[in-house]
Design a protein around this motif. Structure first.
Motif, PDB file in Angstrom:
ATOM      1  N   VAL A  22       0.870  -1.173   0.000  1.00  9.49           N
ATOM      2  CA  VAL A  22       0.000   0.000   0.000  1.00  9.49           C
ATOM      3  C   VAL A  22       0.908   1.224   0.000  1.00  9.49           C
ATOM      4  CG1 VAL A  22      -1.779   1.245   1.268  1.00  9.49           C
ATOM      5  CG2 VAL A  22      -1.734  -1.243   1.329  1.00  9.49           C
ATOM      6  N   LEU A  23       0.502   2.250  -0.703  1.00 12.46           N
ATOM      7  CA  LEU A  23       1.312   3.458  -0.801  1.00 12.46           C
ATOM      8  C   LEU A  23       0.472   4.672  -0.445  1.00 12.46           C
ATOM      9  CD1 LEU A  23       4.143   4.438  -1.726  1.00 12.46           C
ATOM     10  CD2 LEU A  23       3.156   4.791  -3.979  1.00 12.46           C
ATOM     11  N   SER A  24       0.984   5.522   0.420  1.00 11.67           N
ATOM     12  CA  SER A  24       0.332   6.786   0.747  1.00 11.67           C
ATOM     13  C   SER A  24       1.192   7.906   0.216  1.00 11.67           C
ATOM     14  CB  SER A  24       0.180   6.944   2.261  1.00 11.67           C
ATOM     15  OG  SER A  24      -0.693   5.990   2.778  1.00 11.67           O
ATOM     16  N   MET A  25       0.543   8.999  -0.181  1.00 13.34           N
ATOM     17  CA  MET A  25       1.275  10.141  -0.722  1.00 13.34           C
ATOM     18  C   MET A  25       0.762  11.412  -0.061  1.00 13.34           C
ATOM     19  SD  MET A  25       1.597  11.384  -4.624  1.00 13.34           S
ATOM     20  CE  MET A  25       0.879  12.995  -4.715  1.00 13.34           C
ATOM     21  N   ASP A  26       1.669  12.319   0.221  1.00 17.79           N
ATOM     22  CA  ASP A  26       1.317  13.619   0.772  1.00 17.79           C
ATOM     23  C   ASP A  26       2.391  14.589   0.322  1.00 17.79           C
ATOM     24  OD1 ASP A  26      -0.012  15.578   2.145  1.00 17.79           O
ATOM     25  OD2 ASP A  26       0.171  14.629   4.109  1.00 17.79           O
ATOM     26  N   GLU A  27       2.179  15.867   0.602  1.00 17.94           N
ATOM     27  CA  GLU A  27       3.229  16.827   0.300  1.00 17.94           C
ATOM     28  C   GLU A  27       3.558  17.607   1.553  1.00 17.94           C
ATOM     29  OE1 GLU A  27      -0.361  19.370  -0.314  1.00 17.94           O
ATOM     30  OE2 GLU A  27       0.203  17.736  -1.611  1.00 17.94           O
ATOM     31  N   ILE A  28       4.809  18.067   1.587  1.00 15.90           N
ATOM     32  CA  ILE A  28       5.252  18.917   2.682  1.00 15.90           C
ATOM     33  C   ILE A  28       5.954  20.113   2.070  1.00 15.90           C
ATOM     34  CG2 ILE A  28       5.510  17.023   4.321  1.00 15.90           C
ATOM     35  CD1 ILE A  28       8.550  17.203   3.870  1.00 15.90           C
ATOM     36  N   HIS A  29       6.098  21.157   2.857  1.00 17.35           N
ATOM     37  CA  HIS A  29       6.823  22.333   2.407  1.00 17.35           C
ATOM     38  C   HIS A  29       8.003  22.538   3.340  1.00 17.35           C
ATOM     39  CE1 HIS A  29       7.842  26.608   1.951  1.00 17.35           C
ATOM     40  NE2 HIS A  29       7.507  26.386   0.695  1.00 17.35           N
ATOM     41  N   LEU A  30       9.214  22.591   2.774  1.00 14.45           N
ATOM     42  CA  LEU A  30      10.417  22.877   3.546  1.00 14.45           C
ATOM     43  C   LEU A  30      10.951  24.222   3.106  1.00 14.45           C
ATOM     44  CD1 LEU A  30      12.348  19.482   3.521  1.00 14.45           C
ATOM     45  CD2 LEU A  30      11.002  20.460   5.359  1.00 14.45           C
ATOM     46  N   ARG A  31      11.200  25.086   4.080  1.00 16.41           N
ATOM     47  CA  ARG A  31      11.748  26.404   3.736  1.00 16.41           C
ATOM     48  C   ARG A  31      13.011  26.266   2.914  1.00 16.41           C
ATOM     49  NH1 ARG A  31      12.210  28.667   9.453  1.00 16.41           N
ATOM     50  NH2 ARG A  31      11.592  26.573   9.890  1.00 16.41           N
ATOM     51  N   GLY A  32      13.069  26.991   1.827  1.00 13.34           N
ATOM     52  CA  GLY A  32      14.235  26.976   0.960  1.00 13.34           C
ATOM     53  C   GLY A  32      14.225  25.866  -0.075  1.00 13.34           C
ATOM     54  N   HIS A  33      13.288  24.922   0.033  1.00 10.84           N
ATOM     55  CA  HIS A  33      13.238  23.807  -0.903  1.00 10.84           C
ATOM     56  C   HIS A  33      11.894  23.680  -1.597  1.00 10.84           C
ATOM     57  CE1 HIS A  33      17.114  22.358   0.423  1.00 10.84           C
ATOM     58  NE2 HIS A  33      16.712  22.550   1.656  1.00 10.84           N
ATOM     59  N   GLY A  34      10.908  24.424  -1.156  1.00  8.18           N
ATOM     60  CA  GLY A  34       9.585  24.361  -1.770  1.00  8.18           C
ATOM     61  C   GLY A  34       8.826  23.120  -1.356  1.00  8.18           C
ATOM     62  N   TYR A  35       7.868  22.741  -2.197  1.00  9.31           N
ATOM     63  CA  TYR A  35       7.039  21.581  -1.904  1.00  9.31           C
ATOM     64  C   TYR A  35       7.718  20.292  -2.345  1.00  9.31           C
ATOM     65  CZ  TYR A  35       3.126  24.508  -0.612  1.00  9.31           C
ATOM     66  OH  TYR A  35       2.332  25.397   0.032  1.00  9.31           O
ATOM     67  N   LEU A  36       7.544  19.259  -1.534  1.00  9.82           N
ATOM     68  CA  LEU A  36       8.089  17.938  -1.818  1.00  9.82           C
ATOM     69  C   LEU A  36       6.960  16.922  -1.710  1.00  9.82           C
ATOM     70  CD1 LEU A  36      11.207  18.122   0.537  1.00  9.82           C
ATOM     71  CD2 LEU A  36      11.159  18.599  -1.904  1.00  9.82           C
ATOM     72  N   ALA A  37       6.966  15.927  -2.590  1.00 11.67           N
ATOM     73  CA  ALA A  37       6.008  14.829  -2.501  1.00 11.67           C
ATOM     74  C   ALA A  37       6.647  13.734  -1.645  1.00 11.67           C
ATOM     75  CB  ALA A  37       5.674  14.284  -3.883  1.00 11.67           C
ATOM     76  N   VAL A  38       5.880  13.205  -0.691  1.00  8.48           N
ATOM     77  CA  VAL A  38       6.374  12.177   0.213  1.00  8.48           C
ATOM     78  C   VAL A  38       5.540  10.919   0.008  1.00  8.48           C
ATOM     79  CG1 VAL A  38       6.821  11.560   2.612  1.00  8.48           C
ATOM     80  CG2 VAL A  38       7.003  13.948   1.891  1.00  8.48           C
ATOM     81  N   PHE A  39       6.213   9.799  -0.288  1.00  6.90           N
ATOM     82  CA  PHE A  39       5.553   8.513  -0.466  1.00  6.90           C
ATOM     83  C   PHE A  39       5.905   7.639   0.735  1.00  6.90           C
ATOM     84  CE2 PHE A  39       6.164  10.364  -4.591  1.00  6.90           C
ATOM     85  CZ  PHE A  39       4.952  10.140  -5.226  1.00  6.90           C
ATOM     86  N   VAL A  40       4.863   7.091   1.382  1.00  5.89           N
ATOM     87  CA  VAL A  40       5.037   6.358   2.630  1.00  5.89           C
ATOM     88  C   VAL A  40       4.326   5.010   2.549  1.00  5.89           C
ATOM     89  CG1 VAL A  40       4.563   6.419   5.117  1.00  5.89           C
ATOM     90  CG2 VAL A  40       5.141   8.523   3.923  1.00  5.89           C
ATOM     91  N   ASP A  41       4.940   3.987   3.148  1.00  5.70           N
ATOM     92  CA  ASP A  41       4.266   2.712   3.351  1.00  5.70           C
ATOM     93  C   ASP A  41       3.485   2.866   4.658  1.00  5.70           C
ATOM     94  OD1 ASP A  41       3.450   0.182   4.094  1.00  5.70           O
ATOM     95  OD2 ASP A  41       5.392  -0.765   3.744  1.00  5.70           O
ATOM     96  N   PRO A  42       2.151   2.980   4.604  1.00  4.37           N
ATOM     97  CA  PRO A  42       1.388   3.252   5.825  1.00  4.37           C
ATOM     98  C   PRO A  42       1.409   2.101   6.829  1.00  4.37           C
ATOM     99  CG  PRO A  42      -0.092   2.867   3.983  1.00  4.37           C
ATOM    100  CD  PRO A  42       1.302   2.888   3.429  1.00  4.37           C
ATOM    101  N   GLU A  43       1.703   0.893   6.373  1.00  4.48           N
ATOM    102  CA  GLU A  43       1.743  -0.239   7.298  1.00  4.48           C
ATOM    103  C   GLU A  43       2.997  -0.201   8.168  1.00  4.48           C
ATOM    104  OE1 GLU A  43       1.327  -3.386   4.488  1.00  4.48           O
ATOM    105  OE2 GLU A  43      -0.860  -3.190   4.418  1.00  4.48           O
TER     106      GLU A  43
ATOM    107  N   ILE B 210       7.468  19.680  -6.949  1.00  3.35           N
ATOM    108  CA  ILE B 210       6.023  19.616  -6.982  1.00  3.35           C
ATOM    109  C   ILE B 210       5.496  21.040  -7.129  1.00  3.35           C
ATOM    110  CG2 ILE B 210       3.941  18.903  -5.733  1.00  3.35           C
ATOM    111  CD1 ILE B 210       5.915  16.625  -6.581  1.00  3.35           C
ATOM    112  N   ASP B 211       4.719  21.273  -8.189  1.00  2.00           N
ATOM    113  CA  ASP B 211       4.151  22.607  -8.391  1.00  2.00           C
ATOM    114  C   ASP B 211       2.826  22.709  -7.653  1.00  2.00           C
ATOM    115  OD1 ASP B 211       6.200  23.463 -10.047  1.00  2.00           O
ATOM    116  OD2 ASP B 211       5.273  22.532 -11.800  1.00  2.00           O
ATOM    117  N   LYS B 212       2.702  23.732  -6.863  1.00  4.40           N
ATOM    118  CA  LYS B 212       1.490  23.959  -6.079  1.00  4.40           C
ATOM    119  C   LYS B 212       0.767  25.136  -6.707  1.00  4.40           C
ATOM    120  CE  LYS B 212      -0.351  22.710  -2.117  1.00  4.40           C
ATOM    121  NZ  LYS B 212      -1.145  21.585  -1.976  1.00  4.40           N
ATOM    122  N   PRO B 213      -0.548  24.969  -7.068  1.00  7.01           N
ATOM    123  CA  PRO B 213      -1.260  26.091  -7.706  1.00  7.01           C
ATOM    124  C   PRO B 213      -1.484  27.246  -6.762  1.00  7.01           C
ATOM    125  CG  PRO B 213      -2.705  24.186  -7.393  1.00  7.01           C
ATOM    126  CD  PRO B 213      -1.345  23.812  -6.921  1.00  7.01           C
TER     127      PRO B 213
END
Length: 172
Positions: A137-158, A169-172
């Protein structure tokens, strides 16, 4: 902490036979002519097991006669630093779940700057993916790090392990 103190201490030795080294990772020479460059002891930090884990590793070193460079010391030592590849994954997982670099350093052993530098270096070399293992199973979310912009994070939720982080990652 920045010191090898409290926690679990492990002594290990590692030697890879010359016959198993098929190319020099430095100059890319096939079937390199290798000479022994002696043995050396290396202290490194590993993923904690409720307490910091310290490994004292005695390892065989080799030098490539084609380019004159010493081959990397061990596949699980991160960038010839004092931390293991496993600890870098642990740092990623803990930081992306909200732990500070100071808290991670306290629970793992190395200095806060070492923890920060490992995270920063991993952020800079996003082309080298972390191993996804047996995630079903794969979960996806995004985070914002100062100086690096938005990043997509893929996690194994189990297992709650970070599998990959992608930048751009472009954020509208």
């Amino acid at each position: 902490m920045g010191r090898f103190g409290r926690g679990h201490h492990v002594k290990a030795s590692w030697s890879k036979p010359k016959s198993e080294i098929h190319h020099s990772p430095r100059c890319r020479a096939d079937s390199p002519d290798l000479s022994g460059a002696g043995e050396s002891d290396r202290k490194l930090y590993d993923e904690p097991l409720r307490k910091p884990v310290y490994i004292e590793l005695n390892r065989q070193r080799y030098r490539c006669q084609s380019c004159g460079k010493e081959l990397p010391s061990h596949p699980d030592i991160y960038r010839d630093c004092k931390i293991s590849v496993r600890l870098v994954r642990y740092i990623w997982n803990r930081y992306l779940r909200g732990a500070s670099f100071s808290a991670i350093a306290e629970e793992t052993g190395p200095a806060k700057s070492t923890v920060h530098n490992a995270f920063q270096h991993r952020l800079e070399i996003m082309d080298e993916p972390l191993t996804p293992g047996d995630a079903t199973v794969l979960s996806m979310d995004e985070i914002h790090l100062r100086g690096h912009g938005y990043l997509a994070v893929f996690v194994d939720p189990e297992s709650k392990e970070v599998i990959e982080v992608l930048r751009g990652i472009d954020k509208p």
